[in-house]
Design a protein around this motif. Structure first.
Motif, PDB file in Angstrom:
ATOM      1  N   ASP A 127     -22.863  -7.675   1.840  1.00 55.69           N
ATOM      2  CA  ASP A 127     -21.872  -7.109   0.912  1.00 55.69           C
ATOM      3  C   ASP A 127     -22.266  -7.277  -0.547  1.00 55.69           C
ATOM      4  O   ASP A 127     -21.847  -6.479  -1.391  1.00 55.69           O
ATOM      5  N   LEU A 128     -23.038  -8.320  -0.861  1.00 56.40           N
ATOM      6  CA  LEU A 128     -23.279  -8.659  -2.259  1.00 56.40           C
ATOM      7  C   LEU A 128     -24.753  -8.761  -2.650  1.00 56.40           C
ATOM      8  O   LEU A 128     -25.208  -8.075  -3.565  1.00 56.40           O
ATOM      9  N   ILE A 129     -25.509  -9.620  -1.995  1.00 51.13           N
ATOM     10  CA  ILE A 129     -26.866  -9.901  -2.455  1.00 51.13           C
ATOM     11  C   ILE A 129     -27.797  -8.700  -2.310  1.00 51.13           C
ATOM     12  O   ILE A 129     -28.496  -8.316  -3.252  1.00 51.13           O
ATOM     13  N   VAL A 130     -27.806  -8.075  -1.135  1.00 47.24           N
ATOM     14  CA  VAL A 130     -28.656  -6.885  -0.967  1.00 47.24           C
ATOM     15  C   VAL A 130     -28.204  -5.759  -1.906  1.00 47.24           C
ATOM     16  O   VAL A 130     -29.038  -5.167  -2.605  1.00 47.24           O
ATOM     17  N   PRO A 131     -26.897  -5.441  -1.975  1.00 48.77           N
ATOM     18  CA  PRO A 131     -26.464  -4.410  -2.934  1.00 48.77           C
ATOM     19  C   PRO A 131     -26.781  -4.767  -4.386  1.00 48.77           C
ATOM     20  O   PRO A 131     -27.151  -3.879  -5.171  1.00 48.77           O
ATOM     21  N   LEU A 132     -26.669  -6.047  -4.746  1.00 50.63           N
ATOM     22  CA  LEU A 132     -26.985  -6.447  -6.117  1.00 50.63           C
ATOM     23  C   LEU A 132     -28.471  -6.268  -6.394  1.00 50.63           C
ATOM     24  O   LEU A 132     -28.871  -5.868  -7.495  1.00 50.63           O
ATOM     25  N   TYR A 133     -29.291  -6.552  -5.403  1.00 48.87           N
ATOM     26  CA  TYR A 133     -30.737  -6.329  -5.528  1.00 48.87           C
ATOM     27  C   TYR A 133     -31.020  -4.847  -5.758  1.00 48.87           C
ATOM     28  O   TYR A 133     -31.805  -4.484  -6.650  1.00 48.87           O
ATOM     29  N   ILE A 134     -30.393  -3.969  -4.975  1.00 49.27           N
ATOM     30  CA  ILE A 134     -30.599  -2.530  -5.135  1.00 49.27           C
ATOM     31  C   ILE A 134     -30.185  -2.070  -6.527  1.00 49.27           C
ATOM     32  O   ILE A 134     -30.856  -1.255  -7.162  1.00 49.27           O
ATOM     33  N   THR A 135     -29.082  -2.631  -7.031  1.00 52.88           N
ATOM     34  CA  THR A 135     -28.497  -2.171  -8.290  1.00 52.88           C
ATOM     35  C   THR A 135     -29.176  -2.749  -9.521  1.00 52.88           C
ATOM     36  O   THR A 135     -29.419  -2.039 -10.506  1.00 52.88           O
ATOM     37  N   ALA A 136     -29.493  -4.040  -9.493  1.00 50.96           N
ATOM     38  CA  ALA A 136     -29.925  -4.738 -10.710  1.00 50.96           C
ATOM     39  C   ALA A 136     -31.413  -5.012 -10.804  1.00 50.96           C
ATOM     40  O   ALA A 136     -31.926  -5.304 -11.891  1.00 50.96           O
ATOM     41  N   ARG A 137     -32.144  -4.917  -9.706  1.00 49.33           N
ATOM     42  CA  ARG A 137     -33.560  -5.285  -9.714  1.00 49.33           C
ATOM     43  C   ARG A 137     -34.372  -4.453 -10.696  1.00 49.33           C
ATOM     44  O   ARG A 137     -35.341  -4.930 -11.298  1.00 49.33           O
ATOM     45  N   GLU A 138     -34.003  -3.203 -10.876  1.00 45.74           N
ATOM     46  CA  GLU A 138     -34.780  -2.290 -11.718  1.00 45.74           C
ATOM     47  C   GLU A 138     -34.828  -2.717 -13.179  1.00 45.74           C
ATOM     48  O   GLU A 138     -35.694  -2.285 -13.933  1.00 45.74           O
ATOM     49  N   TYR A 139     -33.912  -3.594 -13.591  1.00 47.35           N
ATOM     50  CA  TYR A 139     -33.876  -4.021 -14.989  1.00 47.35           C
ATOM     51  C   TYR A 139     -34.797  -5.199 -15.287  1.00 47.35           C
ATOM     52  O   TYR A 139     -34.899  -5.651 -16.425  1.00 47.35           O
ATOM     53  N   ASN A 140     -35.460  -5.718 -14.266  1.00 49.55           N
ATOM     54  CA  ASN A 140     -36.420  -6.816 -14.437  1.00 49.55           C
ATOM     55  C   ASN A 140     -35.837  -8.007 -15.194  1.00 49.55           C
ATOM     56  O   ASN A 140     -36.480  -8.583 -16.075  1.00 49.55           O
ATOM     57  N   GLY A 141     -34.617  -8.352 -14.876  1.00 49.13           N
ATOM     58  CA  GLY A 141     -33.974  -9.518 -15.472  1.00 49.13           C
ATOM     59  C   GLY A 141     -33.190  -9.228 -16.732  1.00 49.13           C
ATOM     60  O   GLY A 141     -32.354 -10.040 -17.145  1.00 49.13           O
ATOM     61  N   HIS A 142     -33.436  -8.097 -17.364  1.00 48.07           N
ATOM     62  CA  HIS A 142     -32.779  -7.776 -18.629  1.00 48.07           C
ATOM     63  C   HIS A 142     -31.492  -6.992 -18.355  1.00 48.07           C
ATOM     64  O   HIS A 142     -31.368  -5.806 -18.672  1.00 48.07           O
ATOM     65  N   VAL A 143     -30.529  -7.681 -17.751  1.00 42.59           N
ATOM     66  CA  VAL A 143     -29.241  -7.100 -17.419  1.00 42.59           C
ATOM     67  C   VAL A 143     -28.210  -8.224 -17.428  1.00 42.59           C
ATOM     68  O   VAL A 143     -28.509  -9.355 -17.018  1.00 42.59           O
ATOM     69  N   GLN A 144     -27.011  -7.925 -17.898  1.00 45.67           N
ATOM     70  CA  GLN A 144     -25.946  -8.918 -17.936  1.00 45.67           C
ATOM     71  C   GLN A 144     -25.010  -8.713 -16.742  1.00 45.67           C
ATOM     72  O   GLN A 144     -24.498  -7.615 -16.533  1.00 45.67           O
ATOM     73  N   LEU A 145     -24.806  -9.753 -15.951  1.00 41.92           N
ATOM     74  CA  LEU A 145     -23.922  -9.686 -14.799  1.00 41.92           C
ATOM     75  C   LEU A 145     -22.514 -10.122 -15.199  1.00 41.92           C
ATOM     76  O   LEU A 145     -22.328 -11.222 -15.719  1.00 41.92           O
ATOM     77  N   LEU A 146     -21.529  -9.270 -14.955  1.00 42.80           N
ATOM     78  CA  LEU A 146     -20.114  -9.571 -15.188  1.00 42.80           C
ATOM     79  C   LEU A 146     -19.433  -9.630 -13.828  1.00 42.80           C
ATOM     80  O   LEU A 146     -19.432  -8.644 -13.088  1.00 42.80           O
ATOM     81  N   VAL A 147     -18.857 -10.779 -13.486  1.00 46.75           N
ATOM     82  CA  VAL A 147     -18.298 -10.983 -12.150  1.00 46.75           C
ATOM     83  C   VAL A 147     -16.785 -11.111 -12.216  1.00 46.75           C
ATOM     84  O   VAL A 147     -16.251 -12.035 -12.840  1.00 46.75           O
ATOM     85  N   THR A 148     -16.082 -10.195 -11.578  1.00 49.20           N
ATOM     86  CA  THR A 148     -14.638 -10.308 -11.438  1.00 49.20           C
ATOM     87  C   THR A 148     -14.320 -11.038 -10.134  1.00 49.20           C
ATOM     88  O   THR A 148     -15.170 -11.128  -9.241  1.00 49.20           O
ATOM     89  N   ASP A 149     -13.098 -11.573 -10.028  1.00 46.24           N
ATOM     90  CA  ASP A 149     -12.747 -12.430  -8.886  1.00 46.24           C
ATOM     91  C   ASP A 149     -13.776 -13.552  -8.759  1.00 46.24           C
ATOM     92  O   ASP A 149     -14.258 -13.872  -7.657  1.00 46.24           O
ATOM     93  N   TYR A 150     -14.127 -14.129  -9.887  1.00 46.08           N
ATOM     94  CA  TYR A 150     -15.212 -15.105 -10.011  1.00 46.08           C
ATOM     95  C   TYR A 150     -14.958 -16.335  -9.141  1.00 46.08           C
ATOM     96  O   TYR A 150     -13.889 -16.950  -9.200  1.00 46.08           O
ATOM     97  N   GLN A 151     -15.928 -16.675  -8.311  1.00 45.01           N
ATOM     98  CA  GLN A 151     -15.850 -17.856  -7.464  1.00 45.01           C
ATOM     99  C   GLN A 151     -16.993 -18.800  -7.829  1.00 45.01           C
ATOM    100  O   GLN A 151     -18.149 -18.522  -7.509  1.00 45.01           O
ATOM    101  N   PRO A 152     -16.694 -19.906  -8.506  1.00 52.18           N
ATOM    102  CA  PRO A 152     -17.743 -20.824  -8.965  1.00 52.18           C
ATOM    103  C   PRO A 152     -18.649 -21.317  -7.847  1.00 52.18           C
ATOM    104  O   PRO A 152     -19.864 -21.448  -8.034  1.00 52.18           O
TER     105      PRO A 152
END
Length: 466
Positions: free
Chosen positions: A226-251
């Motif tokens: 639900d999260l890690i694979v989709p996040l990889y698909i979405t954010a990997r292309e930025y090579n680390g230069h992307v800001q992650l904003l998390v709603t329903d934040y779970q520490p």
């Protein structure tokens, strides 16, 4: 055996033949086989408009979106009358002006409108998720749960405001009800917009990705699919230069997956719901891309990502280097809590064996050409078990073997007579809505060693001859 990592201990006799007890919660048996807004002119010096704007910003923050939008209509009209009384058309509420851009806006607390219009594109057609991509003059107020897309080229007064729940289980109503809605407001292009957005307090020169961890992420299978694979698909292309904003934040979730998150973004993760700043970004992606259960479709990925590439990414994150020291390893639920530890254990093995459950998700750490053996419990569960853990395997560069438990190997034989529908018609149990409690939570398996040995000998031959 159930995906939620909860252990039940049951006792029973295994008969006269030698037996091996495997609990259905995610106990893994790891076998090692050693083989290899307003127009630009909206801010003017020495006018009362700055005060008016500040009042509006405060009202957006304190009253929320709906209340603020109602007050904006009167404030928009008042601001136009104050600034351009001669050019204000009271009938149509249109502000017409040819005032040149004010160069003093550069480096001010109001974001400088881009030279071109903003773009907003949303996809509501996917079964798993909704996503919105945007670029241009974007302002995000996390605590208000609002994204402002100023001077949008796709602005439509009939749907200028929309909401999205940024989680990838759209078809599960109960899950999605736990996800916070994010509101996206687009404004008309200059000079037709009278929306007064909040001022930027923080500017970013990198994109942002907004997503929720409020679904089923505490379960490792769901955390991955639900999260890690989709996040990889979405954010990997930025090579680390992307800001992650998390709603329903779970520490706890963020802490557990911090190594992966840090590999996808060089910036600290921001708690979207608690963030009082108004952040301006050049582009944003609200929601995560997802293709299928625990899988990636390269044809749908903008960069041709694959599950084998994802597994290579994980090996880099956890510095997994193939080890051949231990001939036999068993990993229980206590080991799975430490992701780095279990990743290293699994990576040192060629074959991973386990009863259907979340623990099998650790197959993502196996080396290429490894084998996953799924033990399928009694209850006509072959299709759902294969759907979760069999179908994703080929794209990972792994091999899949399944072993179906028979009526003699389930502890259900101690609860029900052999003429009960549990044995004679398992599908009828599913139709009554009791599949989960009967076959997933209600049984353990006792493997017939002789029968299981035959299956494992076939696995051994296939591994050692490749």
């Amino acid at each position: 055996m159930r995906r939620h990592e909860k252990t039940k201990q049951q006792h029973g006799s295994g008969g006269r033949r030698p037996a091996l007890w495997l609990l259905l919660p995610p106990l893994l048996v790891l076998a090692v086989i050693k083989t290899n807004l307003l127009p630009q002119g909206a801010r003017f010096k020495e006018t009362g408009f700055d005060k008016l704007t500040n009042e509006m910003v405060q009202r957006v923050s304190s009253l929320g979106l709906d209340s603020a939008s109602r007050q904006q209509q009167s404030l928009d009209a008042e601001s136009a009358k104050v600034l351009f009384p001669a050019k204000y058309n009271q009938q149509n509420h249109i502000l017409a002006t040819n005032v040149a851009k004010d160069g003093s806006l550069r480096n001010s607390d109001v974001a400088e409108p881009p030279t071109s219009r903003s773009k907003l594109t949303c996809n509501w057609s996917h079964r798993h998720l909704d996503t919105c991509r945007m670029e241009g003059d974007l302002r995000i107020h996390g605590k208000a749960g609002t994204v402002y897309v100023l001077s949008s080229s796709t602005f439509n007064p009939n749907n200028s405001t929309t909401t999205i729940r940024p989680y990838t289980r759209k078809w599960e109503q109960g899950t999605m009800e736990r996800i916070r809605e994010v509101t996206i407001r687009s404004t008309a292009p200059e000079p037709y917009s009278f929306v007064i957005p909040p001022k930027c307090t923080v500017r970013h020169d990198v994109p942002t990705v907004v997503f929720s961890t409020g679904g089923c992420g505490k379960n490792f299978f769901h955390a991955m699919t639900d999260l890690i694979v989709p996040l990889y698909i979405t954010a990997r292309e930025y090579n680390g230069h992307v800001q992650l904003l998390v709603t329903d934040y779970q520490p706890e979730w963020v802490a557990k997956f911090r190594p992966i998150l840090a590999a996808l973004s060089i910036y600290p993760v921001i708690d979207f719901d608690a963030d009082t700043a108004v952040r301006c970004f050049p582009s944003a992606h609200v929601g995560l891309e997802s293709h299928r259960i625990l899988g990636i479709n390269p044809a749908l990925s903008r960069n041709g990502y694959t599950m084998m590439g994802f597994r290579d990414f994980l090996r880099d994150v956890f510095s997994l280097r193939r080890a051949w020291a231990t001939p036999v390893v068993a990993a229980g639920p206590e080991d799975v809590r430490d992701m780095a530890k279990i990743a290293a254990v699994v990576n040192s093995c060629d074959v991973m064996v386990g009863v259907h459950g979340a623990g099998l998700t650790n197959m993502v750490f196996l080396p290429h050409n490894g084998t996953i053996v799924q033990i399928i419990p009694w209850g006509n569960l072959k299709y759902p078990c294969r759907f979760d853990f069999g179908n994703p395997v080929p794209d990972m560069g792994l091999h899949y073997v399944e072993y179906e438990v028979n009526a003699e190997e389930t502890t259900l034989k101690y609860k029900y007579p052999r003429d009960h529908p549990v044995f004679t018609d398992p599908v009828s149990i599913e139709r009554t809505g009791k599949l989960w409690e009967t076959f997933l939570e209600g049984q353990n398996v006792t493997l017939d060693i002789d029968r299981f040995r035959e299956a494992m000998q076939q696995v051994y031959k296939s591994v050692t001859t490749e």
